[in-house]
Design a protein around this motif. Sequence first.
Motif, PDB file in Angstrom:
ATOM      1  N   SER A 148       0.937  -1.331  -0.061  1.00 11.53           N
ATOM      2  CA  SER A 148       0.249  -0.131   0.078  1.00 11.53           C
ATOM      3  C   SER A 148       1.010   1.215  -0.040  1.00 11.53           C
ATOM      4  O   SER A 148       0.586   2.344  -0.578  1.00 11.53           O
ATOM      5  N   GLN A 151       1.466   2.174  -3.133  1.00 13.51           N
ATOM      6  CA  GLN A 151       0.240   2.774  -3.912  1.00 13.51           C
ATOM      7  C   GLN A 151       0.044   4.204  -3.563  1.00 13.51           C
ATOM      8  O   GLN A 151      -0.261   5.257  -4.443  1.00 13.51           O
ATOM      9  N   THR A 152       0.087   4.404  -2.304  1.00 13.44           N
ATOM     10  CA  THR A 152      -0.178   5.769  -1.380  1.00 13.44           C
ATOM     11  C   THR A 152       1.013   6.178  -0.535  1.00 13.44           C
ATOM     12  O   THR A 152       0.760   5.900   0.691  1.00 13.44           O
ATOM     13  N   SER A 180      -3.904   4.098   2.252  1.00 16.84           N
ATOM     14  CA  SER A 180      -4.818   2.971   1.752  1.00 16.84           C
ATOM     15  C   SER A 180      -4.542   1.588   2.364  1.00 16.84           C
ATOM     16  O   SER A 180      -5.330   0.674   2.273  1.00 16.84           O
ATOM     17  N   VAL A 246      -8.750   4.917  -3.927  1.00 17.26           N
ATOM     18  CA  VAL A 246      -8.348   4.815  -5.360  1.00 17.26           C
ATOM     19  C   VAL A 246      -8.662   6.303  -6.085  1.00 17.26           C
ATOM     20  O   VAL A 246      -7.870   6.866  -6.540  1.00 17.26           O
ATOM     21  N   GLN A 250      -5.428   7.846  -6.580  1.00 15.99           N
ATOM     22  CA  GLN A 250      -4.714   7.551  -7.660  1.00 15.99           C
ATOM     23  C   GLN A 250      -5.834   7.619  -8.781  1.00 15.99           C
ATOM     24  O   GLN A 250      -6.306   6.875  -9.514  1.00 15.99           O
ATOM     25  N   LYS A 253      -5.359   5.594 -12.018  1.00 12.93           N
ATOM     26  CA  LYS A 253      -5.898   4.178 -11.846  1.00 12.93           C
ATOM     27  C   LYS A 253      -7.082   4.158 -11.866  1.00 12.93           C
ATOM     28  O   LYS A 253      -7.751   3.092 -12.559  1.00 12.93           O
ATOM     29  N   ALA A 378      -4.956  -3.743  -9.263  1.00  5.75           N
ATOM     30  CA  ALA A 378      -4.484  -3.109  -8.400  1.00  5.75           C
ATOM     31  C   ALA A 378      -3.030  -2.687  -8.803  1.00  5.75           C
ATOM     32  O   ALA A 378      -2.695  -1.618  -8.781  1.00  5.75           O
ATOM     33  N   GLU A 379      -2.271  -3.957  -9.256  1.00  5.22           N
ATOM     34  CA  GLU A 379      -1.113  -3.881  -9.664  1.00  5.22           C
ATOM     35  C   GLU A 379      -0.525  -3.075 -10.959  1.00  5.22           C
ATOM     36  O   GLU A 379       0.243  -2.270 -11.104  1.00  5.22           O
ATOM     37  N   ARG A 382      -1.197   0.566 -10.863  1.00  3.07           N
ATOM     38  CA  ARG A 382      -0.452   1.334 -10.596  1.00  3.07           C
ATOM     39  C   ARG A 382       0.537   1.923 -11.613  1.00  3.07           C
ATOM     40  O   ARG A 382       1.552   2.997 -11.550  1.00  3.07           O
ATOM     41  N   TRP A 388       4.015   4.703  -6.563  1.00  3.67           N
ATOM     42  CA  TRP A 388       3.131   5.911  -7.068  1.00  3.67           C
ATOM     43  C   TRP A 388       3.702   7.305  -7.315  1.00  3.67           C
ATOM     44  O   TRP A 388       4.162   7.895  -6.183  1.00  3.67           O
TER      45      TRP A 388
END
Lengths: 451, 340
Positions: A148, A151-152, A180, A246, A250, A253, A378-379, A382, A388
Amino acid sequence: MDVLLLSRIQFAINICFHYLYPPISIGLGLMLVIMEGLYLKTKLPKYREMTFFWIKIFALVFAIGVATGLVQGFAFGTNWARFSRFVGDVFGSALASEGIFAFFLEAGFLGILIFGKDRVGPKLHYLATICVCLGAHFSAVWIIIANSWMQTPAGFHIEQTATGPRAVITDFWQMVFNPSSMDRLVHTIFGCWLTGAFFVMSVAAFYLLKKKHQEIARSMMKIGLTVSLIVLGLQLFSGDRSAHYVAKHQPAKFAALEGVYHTAPSTPMNIVGWIDEKKQQVHGFKISGLLSFLTYRNLIDPVPGLDQIPRDEWPNVPLVFHSYHIMILTWIAMLFVSVFGFWALFRGTLESKKKLLWIMVFSVLLPHIGQQAGWMAAETGRQPWIVWKLLRTSEGVSHKLSKGQLIGSINMFVVIYILLFSLFIFLLDRKIKQGPEELALDEKLYRDPGK
Amino acid sequence: MIIDANTAFYFVIGIAVLMYVMLDGFDLGVGALHLFAKTDEERRIFLNAIGPVWDGNEVWIIIVVGGLFAGFPNAYATILSGFYSLFMILIAGFIFRAAAIEFRSKRESPRWRGLWDFVFCAASLVVAFVIGILLGNLIQGVPLDAEQNYTGDFFNLFSPYVLIVALFALSLCTMHGAIYLYMKTEGEAHQTVRRWINPAIGFFLIAFFLVSLATFFTAPHMIVPMRENPLLGMIPLLALVTIFSIPMLIKREKAGWAFISSCVSILLLLSLYQIGTYPYLIYSPAIPENSLTIYNASSTEKTLKTLLLIVAIGIPLVLAYGFWVYRIFRGKVKLDSSSY
C-alpha cells in the motif's frame, strides 16, 4: 522483449502462483478456528474429524505457500535492485516485522497442529490453531502495508545518495497507516475468508453429491455458507471504501479501472463492458451517473478521465479495466451461489439439488479468480509507477541482468510451478476422496504395528 | 565503547545467520545423509526427526534476507542482483526440498518414494553447497563498480578457494545432521547413524583443515583482526577445542553434549567470519573504495533503531515459542499416523 518486461513477467508469474496459496491458508485458518472451537464447545466427534481433515489439507497448502513465498523474499533484490535501494529504508522494517511476527508464529505452531495431537491436550492444540491462524493473518498485514505504501506513499522524504535517490522514513506510523493500507488490508482479508469458506463449501457439496461423510458434510456446508454470506456482504462495503481511496489518491488508476477516457458530468459506471482501445470507448451495460454517485455521493460531479492525465502516465487501460470487472463479476457469481445455497439449505432441499451442488463444487475457483483479477487490477493500475509518482517501474529494475539469465530463470519457474501445481492437485484430490472418516481408519492401521 | 546502531544491527543479522546454520544446518545434513539410509522405515524415521521443525528453521533464512533488505538495502540489492543465477539455483533447491519432504510419504509406491528421496538429498546438497559458495565469495571479496554493482559473471563465483569453503559448509551440515539424528533416534536406526558419525566427523575435520589453510593464504585480511587483538586470537583456538571435543563426546555416547558442541563450533566459526569481514558486508579487493560496509550500505539510523526495537520485542517471543515447540517434540522420534 527487454530485461524490464521479462522481469515484470517473472514477477507476475511468481506472485500469481504464490498467491494461490496464502488466501487458502488465511481462509482455512479461520475455518479451523471455527471448527475446532465448535468441537471444544460441543464435544461432538464430527467437529474433531472435520478439524483434522482440514488440518491435513492446510499442511499441504502451507508447504507450497512457504516454498513459493520464499521466492518473493529474494525477488526484490534479484530483479528489482534499484527499487530495493529506493524503498529499503521504508519497507524493510515492514517486511522484517512480517518475518519476525508472522512467519515464526505460523511455521512454529503448525508443527504442533499437525504432529502434536497426541502430545498436547485439546486446549493447547486449540491455542496452536489460533496461533497459526493469527500468524497467517499477520503475514498479510505487513506485506499489504508495504504494497500500500507503493500505492499511496506517506511518512517519508526523498534523499540523494551515491547510488541514486532513496525514500527515507520520517514517521513509521504514518508509513504503516498510509491512506490505503487499512482499507486494502480488510479487502484482502475478506477475499481470503471467502476462499476458505468456498473451499469448505465445495468439498462439502462434493461429499453430499457422492453421499459420503454426509453428517460431516452437512455441518461443513453450514459453516461455509454462513461465513461466505456474511463476508460477501461485508466485502461490498470494503470494496466501496477501497474504490474511494483509489478515486482520491490514484485518479489515473481509477479512470482506468472504470474505463473513463473522457471527463464528463454524471459519469456512468459499467457493470459489464468491453474496452475499445482505438476508439477510447467502452461497450457494455452502463448505468448513467452511478460512478459519480459512488465517488462523490451525488449524480452530477464528473469523475476525472484519462484525458486529464499525461499520456505517459497511463496504465494499460484494457488490462486494468477487464481484470477489475472480472473481479466484480466473481463477487456477483459468489453471491448467487451463496444465496441460492443458503435458501436451499434453509428449506432443507439442498441435497436433492444436484445442479446447484455441482455448481458449488466448482465455485471453489471463484474467489481465486476474483483475487487474482483484483490484484492484477491493483498492480497494473499502478503502472507506469512502481512507487506511485515517485519511481517508475523502468527505473526500479536491476539493469545489469542479461536477457539470457531471465529467460533461464523464467523457464525454471514455469517448470517448477507446473510440477508443483500438478502434484498439489493430485494430492489434494486424493485427500478429499479419502475424506475425514478414512483418515481416522488409517490411524488405527498405523497404531497397530502388526500391519 | 558505545556500539552504534549499524554495528548492533549487523550483530543481529549475525545472530540470525547463526540460528539459521545451527537449525536448518541439521535439516540440510539430514537431507545430505538421506540416501545412505537403506530401508523405508529408517528414511521415514530420519525425515520425521526434522518433520515438525524444519519449516520453522527455514524461516531464519527469510529473516536473514529480510533483515539485510531492511537494514542494509544496498548490500541486499548488490548481492541478489549480482549473484542472480546462484540465487535462482538456491531458490530451486529450497522449493524442491520442501516439495520432497511434503510429498515423499504421501504414497506407498517405492518408485514414488525413491524419486522424492533422491530429490530430497540432491536439493539439500545444493542448498548447503550454494550457501557455502555465497559465504566463500563474501570472505574472498568480489569485484564491484562505483555504483555498487557486481562486475563479474556467474563463473567468476567459483574460484578454488570458494569451492573449498562450499565443501566445508557441506561437511559442517553433514556432521551436524548426523549428530542430530544420533540424538533423536533409538534402536536400529540409532545404530545406523552410529556408523555414519565418524566418517562425517572425519570429512568435516579434513574440510576444516583445508579451509583454514586456504584462508590463511588466499584471504589474509580475515586473519588481521586476530593478529592485532590476541583476545580475538583465542577464538580459533576455542573453535579447535570444541571441534575436537565432538568425537570424544560421541565416543562416550553423550549425543546431546556432542550436539551442543557442534552448535558452539558453528557459533565460533561464524564469529570468525564476522570479525574477519567487519565492517565490510561485501568486500571489493581490487578497488576497496567500492566495497559495501555496514555504513555506506545501511538504512538511516532512525530505521535501524526501529528495526532494533522490532527485534527486541520479536526475538524473545520467537525464542520462547520456538523453545516450547522443541520441548513438545523432545525425545526420540516415533512414527505415528501424523508422521511424514
